[in-house]
Write an enzyme that holds these catalytic residues in place. Sequence first.
Site, PDB file in Angstrom:
ATOM      1  N   THR A  49     -11.245  47.295  28.751  1.00 17.96           N
ATOM      2  CA  THR A  49      -9.891  47.325  28.178  1.00 17.96           C
ATOM      3  C   THR A  49     -10.031  47.277  26.655  1.00 17.96           C
ATOM      4  OG1 THR A  49      -9.481  44.962  27.872  1.00 17.96           O
ATOM      5  CG2 THR A  49      -9.216  45.800  30.109  1.00 17.96           C
ATOM      6  N   CYS A  50      -8.900  47.195  25.976  1.00 17.88           N
ATOM      7  CA  CYS A  50      -9.009  47.198  24.511  1.00 17.88           C
ATOM      8  C   CYS A  50      -9.640  45.921  23.977  1.00 17.88           C
ATOM      9  CB  CYS A  50      -7.650  47.441  23.885  1.00 17.88           C
ATOM     10  SG  CYS A  50      -6.371  46.454  24.611  1.00 17.88           S
ATOM     11  N   ASN A  51      -9.705  44.882  24.788  1.00 21.99           N
ATOM     12  CA  ASN A  51     -10.269  43.620  24.304  1.00 21.99           C
ATOM     13  C   ASN A  51     -11.597  43.241  24.933  1.00 21.99           C
ATOM     14  OD1 ASN A  51      -8.229  42.908  22.528  1.00 21.99           O
ATOM     15  ND2 ASN A  51      -6.933  42.295  24.238  1.00 21.99           N
ATOM     16  N   SER A 107      -7.225  36.080  28.339  1.00 19.02           N
ATOM     17  CA  SER A 107      -6.644  37.171  27.553  1.00 19.02           C
ATOM     18  C   SER A 107      -6.351  36.719  26.134  1.00 19.02           C
ATOM     19  CB  SER A 107      -5.337  37.639  28.186  1.00 19.02           C
ATOM     20  OG  SER A 107      -5.606  38.234  29.419  1.00 19.02           O
ATOM     21  N   GLN A 114      -0.981  42.581  31.893  1.00 14.69           N
ATOM     22  CA  GLN A 114      -1.732  43.835  32.046  1.00 14.69           C
ATOM     23  C   GLN A 114      -3.129  43.649  32.634  1.00 14.69           C
ATOM     24  OE1 GLN A 114      -0.828  44.587  28.151  1.00 14.69           O
ATOM     25  NE2 GLN A 114       0.319  46.455  28.511  1.00 14.69           N
ATOM     26  N   GLN A 118      -5.326  45.789  35.285  1.00 11.74           N
ATOM     27  CA  GLN A 118      -6.589  46.419  34.878  1.00 11.74           C
ATOM     28  C   GLN A 118      -7.731  46.000  35.817  1.00 11.74           C
ATOM     29  OE1 GLN A 118      -6.145  44.901  30.921  1.00 11.74           O
ATOM     30  NE2 GLN A 118      -5.500  46.846  30.059  1.00 11.74           N
ATOM     31  N   GLY A 187       1.881  57.081  18.627  1.00  5.66           N
ATOM     32  CA  GLY A 187       1.440  56.725  19.980  1.00  5.66           C
ATOM     33  C   GLY A 187       2.644  56.560  20.878  1.00  5.66           C
ATOM     34  N   ALA A 192       1.992  51.342  22.541  1.00  3.00           N
ATOM     35  CA  ALA A 192       3.106  51.784  21.687  1.00  3.00           C
ATOM     36  C   ALA A 192       4.436  51.311  22.276  1.00  3.00           C
ATOM     37  CB  ALA A 192       3.086  53.299  21.557  1.00  3.00           C
TER      38      ALA A 192
HETATM   39  N1  LIG Z   1      -2.287  48.699  26.520  1.00  2.00           N
HETATM   40  C1  LIG Z   1      -2.333  47.566  25.849  1.00  2.00           C
HETATM   41  O1  LIG Z   1      -1.809  46.540  26.234  1.00  2.00           O
HETATM   42  C2  LIG Z   1      -3.049  47.503  24.538  1.00  2.00           C
HETATM   43  C3  LIG Z   1      -3.013  46.315  23.816  1.00  2.00           C
HETATM   44  C4  LIG Z   1      -3.662  46.264  22.589  1.00  2.00           C
HETATM   45  C5  LIG Z   1      -4.309  47.380  22.106  1.00  2.00           C
HETATM   46  N2  LIG Z   1      -4.360  48.528  22.847  1.00  2.00           N
HETATM   47  C6  LIG Z   1      -5.035  49.697  22.287  1.00  2.00           C
HETATM   48  O2  LIG Z   1      -4.032  50.636  21.947  1.00  2.00           O
HETATM   49  C7  LIG Z   1      -4.529  51.958  22.117  1.00  2.00           C
HETATM   50  C8  LIG Z   1      -3.613  52.736  23.036  1.00  2.00           C
HETATM   51  O3  LIG Z   1      -3.697  52.112  24.302  1.00  2.00           O
HETATM   52  P1  LIG Z   1      -2.632  52.433  25.436  1.00  2.00           P
HETATM   53  O4  LIG Z   1      -2.876  51.451  26.514  1.00  2.00           O
HETATM   54  O5  LIG Z   1      -1.284  52.550  24.850  1.00  2.00           O
HETATM   55  O6  LIG Z   1      -3.149  53.874  25.898  1.00  2.00           O
HETATM   56  P2  LIG Z   1      -2.334  55.005  26.682  1.00  2.00           P
HETATM   57  O7  LIG Z   1      -1.193  54.385  27.410  1.00  2.00           O
HETATM   58  O8  LIG Z   1      -3.345  55.785  27.405  1.00  2.00           O
HETATM   59  O9  LIG Z   1      -1.722  55.913  25.521  1.00  2.00           O
HETATM   60  C9  LIG Z   1      -2.585  56.635  24.702  1.00  2.00           C
HETATM   61  C10 LIG Z   1      -1.827  57.236  23.528  1.00  2.00           C
HETATM   62  O10 LIG Z   1      -2.765  57.905  22.680  1.00  2.00           O
HETATM   63  C11 LIG Z   1      -2.290  59.243  22.423  1.00  2.00           C
HETATM   64  N3  LIG Z   1      -3.459  60.078  22.237  1.00  2.00           N
HETATM   65  C12 LIG Z   1      -4.425  60.350  23.134  1.00  2.00           C
HETATM   66  N4  LIG Z   1      -5.383  61.115  22.588  1.00  2.00           N
HETATM   67  C13 LIG Z   1      -5.002  61.344  21.306  1.00  2.00           C
HETATM   68  C14 LIG Z   1      -5.562  62.092  20.225  1.00  2.00           C
HETATM   69  N5  LIG Z   1      -6.723  62.731  20.372  1.00  2.00           N
HETATM   70  N6  LIG Z   1      -4.903  62.105  19.057  1.00  2.00           N
HETATM   71  C15 LIG Z   1      -3.741  61.458  18.918  1.00  2.00           C
HETATM   72  N7  LIG Z   1      -3.149  60.725  19.886  1.00  2.00           N
HETATM   73  C16 LIG Z   1      -3.780  60.687  21.075  1.00  2.00           C
HETATM   74  C17 LIG Z   1      -1.456  59.589  23.643  1.00  2.00           C
HETATM   75  O11 LIG Z   1      -0.409  60.480  23.381  1.00  2.00           O
HETATM   76  P3  LIG Z   1      -0.571  62.061  23.348  1.00  2.00           P
HETATM   77  O12 LIG Z   1      -1.616  62.398  24.368  1.00  2.00           O
HETATM   78  O13 LIG Z   1       0.785  62.616  23.624  1.00  2.00           O
HETATM   79  O14 LIG Z   1      -0.995  62.312  21.938  1.00  2.00           O
HETATM   80  C18 LIG Z   1      -0.783  58.243  23.930  1.00  2.00           C
HETATM   81  O15 LIG Z   1       0.327  58.079  23.110  1.00  2.00           O
HETATM   82  C19 LIG Z   1      -5.925  51.843  22.676  1.00  2.00           C
HETATM   83  O16 LIG Z   1      -6.845  52.011  21.636  1.00  2.00           O
HETATM   84  C20 LIG Z   1      -5.959  50.438  23.219  1.00  2.00           C
HETATM   85  O17 LIG Z   1      -7.266  49.925  23.144  1.00  2.00           O
HETATM   86  C21 LIG Z   1      -3.712  48.625  24.051  1.00  2.00           C
END
Ligand SMILES: NC(=O)c1ccc[n+]([C@@H]2O[C@H](COP(=O)([O-])OP(=O)(O)OC[C@H]3O[C@@H](n4cnc5c(N)ncnc54)[C@H](OP(=O)(O)O)[C@@H]3O)[C@@H](O)[C@H]2O)c1
Length: 418
Positions: A49-51, A107, A114, A118, A187, A192
């Site tokens: 995961t991201c962490n 966490s 989440q 996961q 995002g 996001a």
């Molecule tokens: N989920 C969580 O709770 C959480 C918490 C903290 C941090 N994070 C971090 O936040 C980030 C996003 O995680 P997520 O869980 O939101 O992932 P996700 O649900 O899979 O969403 C991924 C996002 O990245 C975009 N994306 C994918 N490839 C891209 C590219 N080449 N260029 C630009 N945009 C791109 C996608 O949109 P398009 O494909 O339309 O561009 C989508 O908006 C990750 O790095 C994760 O480690 C997540």
Amino acid sequence: MTSDVVNARVTFRKSPIHMLERFTFPDLDSAYQSFLKHSGLQECVILQTCNRVELFGCASNTDLEKIKKTWASVAGLEENTFKENLEISCGTDAYTHLLKLTSGLDSLVIGEEQILGQVKDSITTARELKASGDNLNTLFDKAIKIGTRVRNATGISKGSISVGSMAVNLAEQNVDDLKSKRILLIGTGEAASLVAKSLKKRDIEFLVTSRTFERSKAFAETAGGKPLQFEQAISDFKSIDVLFVATVAPYFLVTHDRVKEAMQSRKDGMLIMDLSNPRTVDDKVSTIPKITVMNMDQIAEMVEKNMKNRMGVVSAAENIINEEIPIVEAAMKRLEVEPIVTNVFKDIDQVRVKELKKALQMLGEKDEQKIRIIDQLTQAIVEDIMSIPMNNLRKASEQGDSEILKTVTKLFDYKSRE
Ligand SMILES: NC(=O)c1ccc[n+]([C@@H]2O[C@H](COP(=O)([O-])OP(=O)(O)OC[C@H]3O[C@@H](n4cnc5c(N)ncnc54)[C@H](OP(=O)(O)O)[C@@H]3O)[C@@H](O)[C@H]2O)c1
């Protein structure tokens, strides 16, 4: 014959985000293949995961050096990169760690929901790839149930603040009157949407973009924000005061040149919050005057403070885990003995069937009903004789009596069929 569960992990606890991202497996399928082939593990489950990047494994002889070597090769690292960032737990410690994970105790945001999903996804993938077996399947199924119980009994998930709220809180602390600022969210995924939810709750307007405009539009309809074309958004930051970035882009979306150019026509500073891991904001951006870049490390510090206020719930959750651990241990130990029990019953049944056939031939018996009665009689004798010793064997195994296991193995000439 006996299998030990091991957990090897690199998490946000010992590694800042920029370190953590180096340990991730770029291709999960090939990571699974490599671990099963080269690490000496007979079963494995990867949780990424991201962490955290975590490996749960099971082997009769765990070889940590082989595990590290495989990990390094799959992640494209030097083997000596693993230092204090790699944490290892074995046996009961590994079970406890997994229970803490599913309960949300390990966490960044204590109790967040989440991680439970996961963990469920990781065991589903491992099952599909046939990378997990009886040991890890049993352990994960139990951990998911217990994690759910902890959450229901303590309400630990209810008071938790999402990473998105934390990011918005941090922005509020660092920017005067956030509501009046022009905010862009890059995002449209899960992270996001947590940011969007938090902005919306505070009635703060924002722009949102992702590579496909349709996706940005759909996101805006459900999560809020005003959709913006991607190319336009990321090539022109000059009107943006606060930028949230939460994508899985494998390169820097927010580059030094783009931000520097934007700053040439701006008087005020800009706050950039990068929630992504791997990061998608270039490190060098923070060297530009009047730019503040914050990432998951700063969010983690804030979360730490939030956690201190929730210590009561945490100890209630820990108490449940402590109650459940002996039950998990017993279930895992029982797995060691089940193949022997099954095998002994199978061998004895073969003898029973052979002798029954001989006896029926000698009797020349043709009456179906009589044959069934004799068959049931022999089955009942076998079960009556064997059930007490086999149940005692199970109990002894649950209590960790490995001597009795060895004795039974020898007595019945059992050989592991791995
Ligand atoms: N989920 C969580 O709770 C959480 C918490 C903290 C941090 N994070 C971090 O936040 C980030 C996003 O995680 P997520 O869980 O939101 O992932 P996700 O649900 O899979 O969403 C991924 C996002 O990245 C975009 N994306 C994918 N490839 C891209 C590219 N080449 N260029 C630009 N945009 C791109 C996608 O949109 P398009 O494909 O339309 O561009 C989508 O908006 C990750 O790095 C994760 O480690 C997540």
